[in-house]
Design an enzyme around this catalytic site. Structure first.
Site, PDB file in Angstrom:
ATOM      1  N   ASP A 159      47.326  16.000  34.805  1.00 38.70           N
ATOM      2  CA  ASP A 159      47.768  15.391  33.552  1.00 38.70           C
ATOM      3  C   ASP A 159      48.835  14.326  33.811  1.00 38.70           C
ATOM      4  O   ASP A 159      49.953  14.644  34.234  1.00 38.70           O
ATOM      5  CB  ASP A 159      48.316  16.516  32.664  1.00 38.70           C
ATOM      6  CG  ASP A 159      48.613  16.062  31.261  1.00 38.70           C
ATOM      7  OD1 ASP A 159      48.625  14.846  31.004  1.00 38.70           O
ATOM      8  OD2 ASP A 159      48.851  16.942  30.400  1.00 38.70           O
TER       9      ASP A 159
ATOM     10  N   ASP B 222      45.484  14.340  22.274  1.00 42.95           N
ATOM     11  CA  ASP B 222      45.264  15.784  22.091  1.00 42.95           C
ATOM     12  C   ASP B 222      44.584  16.111  20.763  1.00 42.95           C
ATOM     13  O   ASP B 222      44.946  15.584  19.707  1.00 42.95           O
ATOM     14  CB  ASP B 222      46.606  16.527  22.141  1.00 42.95           C
ATOM     15  CG  ASP B 222      47.203  16.524  23.537  1.00 42.95           C
ATOM     16  OD1 ASP B 222      46.691  15.795  24.410  1.00 42.95           O
ATOM     17  OD2 ASP B 222      48.187  17.253  23.750  1.00 42.95           O
TER      18      ASP B 222
HETATM   19  C1  GLA Z   1      49.202  17.143  27.374  1.00 39.48           C
HETATM   20  C2  GLA Z   1      47.716  17.405  27.456  1.00 39.48           C
HETATM   21  C3  GLA Z   1      47.397  18.740  26.806  1.00 39.48           C
HETATM   22  C4  GLA Z   1      48.180  19.839  27.481  1.00 39.48           C
HETATM   23  C5  GLA Z   1      49.679  19.532  27.454  1.00 39.48           C
HETATM   24  C6  GLA Z   1      50.482  20.520  28.293  1.00 39.48           C
HETATM   25  O1  GLA Z   1      49.611  16.947  26.044  1.00 39.48           O
HETATM   26  O2  GLA Z   1      46.980  16.375  26.861  1.00 39.48           O
HETATM   27  O3  GLA Z   1      46.007  19.006  26.870  1.00 39.48           O
HETATM   28  O4  GLA Z   1      47.734  19.978  28.804  1.00 39.48           O
HETATM   29  O5  GLA Z   1      49.933  18.221  27.958  1.00 39.48           O
HETATM   30  O6  GLA Z   1      51.828  20.212  28.353  1.00 39.48           O
END
Ligand code: GLA
Length: 394
Positions: free
Chosen positions: A151, A219
């Protein structure tokens, strides 16, 4: 050519300015069909623990999800502890023994996934992988990890400080390639999931940096507006996906309670047509029979997991009414008639719209009903925010 040289050669001809669909991906032996499993984030966020993950693995088996194809049990952010004097990453107190957890999950015929960031910190502010790529890849492999979600988060600070957008882009590309090579060197087949929210049109270059899947959007949340704006925004991305490299419009919210059954059917139908990863994001230990039925519908999963791996796309849009179609390995088509309006709408499908001339055999997938051989247009009243998902064959 070594992988590193090959990666650089690919990137010289394939940048954010040039579509990269035709560029070969780094080789992969995993994710021949979109990954299926569970991820801790949507429901548990930072509350995930070893005990919760074990309970999810148990429930994945007892609910029939494993037998329906869900195999990855993925721990998202907040498992990370400190590094020791040698730089080796350790878990925090929520995860006393990651190797033992992997053994437990593997013992159930499932696979274990983990999360990290190419930056110094993860999105939730925990320890990231920056500067420890090979070391972390070795640790993950030694623990028995089968899937890594990587990520971007912490790396955005360096990207913001870059002298140009091109330089920022290169920082990101280099970081993703670096980890891909580290994973290869560690020698364990690990699904490589890029998470950078779709920036710089990741679908054009995600495969060339070794990604088996890449998030195409921000998200998701457990509301129809969020799910629909993400799902229906995937029009035009089909040509970038295929076996081993998938567009990822984020994890499922089915069963989390913020949408009604029609809306969750839309979620599953759209993700099936999109050849999207099916990563359940709910608490598998408290599922209603209805949630289990939504997640394990065999015909919907067969569309999602179709071996030809051809992502579907939008065929038509008329106000809130959208028709999407996906061609399947047996030449049949999965066709979704989606109503984005909150009230029911009357929709009509002319089979020519999805490439059929003459008589066709039509099956209502969620209704589990053969509708017979039809020639004239198919017409139906589609519930508000709902779908009729058809499988059509000649
Ligand atoms: C980001 C990602 C999410 C999750 C969070 C965890 O927002 O897009 O899917 O993994 O981080 O902190």
């Amino acid at each position: 050519m070594s992988n590193r040289v090959r990666g650089i050669a690919i990137l010289m001809i394939c940048s954010v300015l040039i579509p990269c669909a035709a560029v070969a991906q780094l080789k992969t032996s995993v994710a021949a069909t979109p990954p299926m499993g569970w991820n801790s984030w949507n429901h548990f966020e930072s509350k995930v623990t070893d005990a919760i993950v074990r309970a999810q693995a148990d429930a994945m088996v007892s609910s029939g999800m494993r037998d329906a194809g869900y195999v990855y049990v993925n721990i998202d952010d907040t498992w990370e502890g400190e590094r020791d004097a040698q730089g080796v990453i350790h878990t925090n107190s929520k995860f006393p023994d990651m190797k033992a957890l992997a053994d437990y999950v593997h013992g159930k015929g499932l696979k274990l996934g983990i999360y990290s960031s190419p930056g110094a910190k993860t999105c939730a502010g925990f320890e990231g992988t920056l500067g420890h790529e090979e070391q972390d890849a070795r640790t993950f492999a030694a623990w028995g990890i089968d899937y890594l979600k990587y990520d971007l988060c912490g790396l955005t600070d360096q990207m913001k400080a870059a002298p140009s957008p091109e330089a920022a882009h290169q920082i990101m590309i280099d970081a993703y390639i670096k980890m891909k090579h580290a994973l290869e060197k560690a020698g364990r087949p690990i699904v490589y999931s890029l998470c950078q929210y779709g920036i710089d049109a990741v679908w054009r270059w995600g495969a060339s940096v070794g990604g088996n899947l890449w998030r195409t959007t921000g998200d998701i949340s457990d509301r129809y507006a969020s799910m629909a704006s993400i799902g229906f925004s995937q029009a035009g991305l089909a040509r970038f996906a295929g076996p081993g490299h998938w567009n990822d419009p984020d994890m499922l919210e089915v069963g989390n309670g913020g949408m009604n059954t029609e809306e969750y059917r839309t979620h599953m139908s759209l993700w099936a047509i999109l050849a999207a990863p099916l990563l359940a994001g709910n608490d598998l230990t408290t599922m209603t029979p209805e949630t289990i039925a939504l997640l394990t519908n065999k015909e919907v999963i067969a569309i999602n997991q179709d071996p030809a791996g051809k992502q579907g796309d939008r065929v038509s849009v008329e106000g809130p009414m959208e028709i999407w179609s996906r061609t399947l390995a047996d030449s049949s088509k999965a066709v979704g008639l989606f109503n984005r309006h909150s009230q029911p709408m009357h929709m009509k499908l002319d089979f020519k719209q999805v490439g059929f001339a003459g008589k066709v055999r039509v099956r209502d997938v969620w209704g589990a009903k053969d509708l017979g051989t039809l020639e004239g247009p198919y017409e139906a009243r589609i519930p508000g925010h709902g779908v009729v998902l058809l499988r059509i064959a000649q």
